[in-house]
Design an enzyme around this catalytic site. Sequence first.
Site, PDB file in Angstrom:
ATOM      1  N   PHE B 238       0.863  -1.191   0.000  1.00 39.06           N
ATOM      2  CA  PHE B 238       0.000   0.000   0.000  1.00 39.06           C
ATOM      3  C   PHE B 238       0.890   1.228   0.000  1.00 39.06           C
ATOM      4  CE2 PHE B 238      -2.332   3.547   1.662  1.00 39.06           C
ATOM      5  CZ  PHE B 238      -3.600   3.414   1.136  1.00 39.06           C
ATOM      6  N   ASP B 344       9.228   2.981   1.557  1.00 40.46           N
ATOM      7  CA  ASP B 344       8.038   3.702   2.006  1.00 40.46           C
ATOM      8  C   ASP B 344       7.877   3.462   3.506  1.00 40.46           C
ATOM      9  OD1 ASP B 344       5.475   4.394   2.777  1.00 40.46           O
ATOM     10  OD2 ASP B 344       4.520   3.692   0.940  1.00 40.46           O
ATOM     11  N   LYS B 375       2.421  10.145   8.393  1.00 38.36           N
ATOM     12  CA  LYS B 375       1.744   9.611   9.591  1.00 38.36           C
ATOM     13  C   LYS B 375       2.322  10.110  10.920  1.00 38.36           C
ATOM     14  CE  LYS B 375      -0.573   5.552   7.711  1.00 38.36           C
ATOM     15  NZ  LYS B 375      -1.930   5.525   8.223  1.00 38.36           N
ATOM     16  N   THR B 400       2.973  24.571  -4.896  1.00 38.49           N
ATOM     17  CA  THR B 400       2.799  25.852  -4.208  1.00 38.49           C
ATOM     18  C   THR B 400       3.308  25.797  -2.772  1.00 38.49           C
ATOM     19  OG1 THR B 400       0.896  26.466  -5.550  1.00 38.49           O
ATOM     20  CG2 THR B 400       1.132  27.596  -3.439  1.00 38.49           C
TER      21      THR B 400
END
Lengths: 516, 516
Positions: B238, B344, B375, B400
């Site tokens: 995931f 990740d 997280k 931005t």
Amino acid sequence: MLSTLRASSRALPRASIRRAVEIQQQRSIHNTLRRPAFAATNANVAVDSVSSHEPFYRNEPSGPSVKSAIPGPKSQAAIGELDEVFDTRSLNMICDYSKSIGNYISDHDHNLLLDVYAQIASIPLGYNNPALASIASSPEMLNALINRPALGNFPPANWTETLKAGILAVAPSGLNQVFTGMSGSDANECAYKAAFMFHRRRDRGEGASFTEEELSSSMNNEKPGSPDLAIMSFRKGFHGRLFGSLSTTRSKPIHKIDIPSFKWPQARFPHLKYPLEEFAAENAKEESECLADVERLITSWHCPVSAVVVEPIQSEGGDFHASPKFFQGLRDITLKHNVLLIVDEVQTGVGATGKFWAHDHWNLTTPPDIVTFSKKAQTAGYYFGNPLLRPTMAYRQFNTWMGDPARVLIFNTIIQEIGRLNLVQHTANTGAYLYDGLDRLSKQYPTEIQNLRGKGQGTFIAWDSPQRDAFLKKMKTVGVNIGGCGDSAVRLRPMLVFQQHHADILLEAIEKVFKA
Amino acid sequence: MLSTLRASSRALPRASIRRAVEIQQQRSIHNTLRRPAFAATNANVAVDSVSSHEPFYRNEPSGPSVKSAIPGPKSQAAIGELDEVFDTRSLNMICDYSKSIGNYISDHDHNLLLDVYAQIASIPLGYNNPALASIASSPEMLNALINRPALGNFPPANWTETLKAGILAVAPSGLNQVFTGMSGSDANECAYKAAFMFHRRRDRGEGASFTEEELSSSMNNEKPGSPDLAIMSFRKGFHGRLFGSLSTTRSKPIHKIDIPSFKWPQARFPHLKYPLEEFAAENAKEESECLADVERLITSWHCPVSAVVVEPIQSEGGDFHASPKFFQGLRDITLKHNVLLIVDEVQTGVGATGKFWAHDHWNLTTPPDIVTFSKKAQTAGYYFGNPLLRPTMAYRQFNTWMGDPARVLIFNTIIQEIGRLNLVQHTANTGAYLYDGLDRLSKQYPTEIQNLRGKGQGTFIAWDSPQRDAFLKKMKTVGVNIGGCGDSAVRLRPMLVFQQHHADILLEAIEKVFKA
């Protein structure tokens, strides 16, 4: 704070008063350390009414102040240090936000510039705004900062109230639900996902289940579970930089090169000729050709088009406008072909065009299906109205944080201040004043200001400049921070607290550069 | 605050002291309104050392307290209201964060649950943490909240210092630069973009320019400007829900169905058998077959693979572990084939596995190329070391906001508290204690606790449960908020301030459910 002290000291003997004042002073020093000076002195509270003459920020300077080259020596040293750990090649100025105030941005060498770029069009109320300082110091903010919820799973009990108090109170007409997000790219991609899920729901028929083949093929990124569907965008459009949004972004190669993309279509966006009144027939023809291009692509693309995404004014791509008639035509075509219309108000939303949402200028007969927002909202997300745009099951549209309640509190306060100070109408007025001034300048300096555009669009004004990058750079030397877009456009993106006297300073600075 | 008062009241006469106390009390009331009670009373300050017996939160309750059904009447009413404007189908509990404290989460009906899910593994220090409350009330935070910069263009002068004070101080070994972002999905997608740009830079040769054909084709989403390149991920991995990250996510169909995706490859991820010591040979074979699958896909996929992305422990997909040897093998294969390795650490990072970064368990000979985080960091981004991972030109990797300095201040404070309280080692210890307890329970209830995993991985512990969803629900009735993942796993994700006495409460609650 002083008034509290006065009230409570009535019954005290003189020595106690002196002592209480000492305690009070200690506390004030403490507060001064903890807050920008204005919060302690109250000297900076914005006025309560819109007036073109009375400044919103009482302690704004009377004009810019440029003391050194930009970047000056302190900034250069800081940039060198930063570059070791963080890419600085896109750095414009290194800033001292504690010294910035209202419409003025301070750099690290204490040059104070009138800021009509405003963090790429994302500051609505000015630097060190007292209303924002107040919400930023509130117990609600403390709670939101230190107890960050996974909003889709564990929303706070007051989440409905928080949404209704601001973010939903300004929802575009016809759209009464919101999915909150993190950034403009995120908002647009979540909107695209909603459109794709809606598309397949309609294809499948209401209540139909996924097939085994759909479920298993989706895990392999293959059809039919992972379908060939498209989002259509427009040439020169900008919708973000993540993989889905970047596939709809068509502004400049530098944004796209080397990144894999979806094979999605782009339609022509009108390139109008200015002044509009001189080219009415040509522009009408241009817009009608572009609409024909939209319809041609929808009906001929190699896969179905689930939604069209459009900016009310193409911003990053070069500040290109189209007429309300064009957008009405676009809405008609999308309705005719069962394609959703997503209006990307990331840059145009929240008042700068003289309406709260730029698409309010269009007088559509039916609202857009989805409107996305970010930037001046200081948070992001998308609005929708059709309940079928909620996917068929929980967790299909979901992520851990689903936004940031801390930033939602900031947006809510921005909304309150916009209402209290009538800043949308104010921006319409100031924009008209500024446009007239630029129109006069464009007649004096027709080579320097070409294709002036944005009349009646608040302060969302731009023009083409023959030596744009040099112009932007020179503007810093006369005390103005100003941005560009597209190949040759100067884009104005002042804040909503930009006033006529700021417009005068800006116009004077522009002329100074032209004359130099 | 009281000590300040004591110090300053020494020289005052009795009446003055009384009055000063009154003023103080008024102020305290004021502060109580403005802050959770602990900030005014100081009763809640975490202890200064790691001890399994002394609670970090002095005013945590001694255990959960369940007074009503969950959801109770107040929650049900609030959910009904919220559902009109915000999708509530994924709602787990509606919470009162002002009543939550440390490891305990309060719902709207004032049920107080031990929280071992922690906002989908994203709360590191507990609810209403005093150190976070302190930074949240600081002038730096006020500044970050009300003057949100476009970091790539206008960084604050102290940005280097801010980065070095925390976010970079814990950078994984060998990685000394950071690109800050908004969420885990955003962090991963920006990492993928960096990998694709790096890939093409290498293909093109250092210093080579883009060709005209590349520039123009990129604008049409076509080759060669928009190349066919892939990110490889693993089955059950995931990595997020936006279009690029979702193409690498392989957890469940519900995450992916109906969304167009890139045709990128997925390799097999080891499915180990437990207990590990009984299946050493089989598991080694499984891992070596998975590595062979990785190499096969890299060398045979229809387009080049630019990077492999992997979670140290596959979380959302079902809490699947692999051995350090597997990851060392993966690193070797990526080096051999010039493929980047992206780790990740969105869910595994920031201490929960008993190391600050989970990949610290692997003892790699060369560091990963990129490590992403979110997280428990309460902000997001990616770390890298190779300077060539900065794209060739400015504005290629840009957006931005490029993160949120307000959330970076929160992360920096989390890092300081982790250091001050030695929470990584603490979590390793508590995890070992908890694992032992679960191991005992698994022997008593071998049907209820299958494939217990996570030994030596801090509190990152999971098992398979025959009736998982029912189990999770029952755990609420005994006062524990607990989460699942994959098809049948119960995943524990307590906070870093989870202690042995909490583990005891958790183990007792689990047994209570098993016995019921």
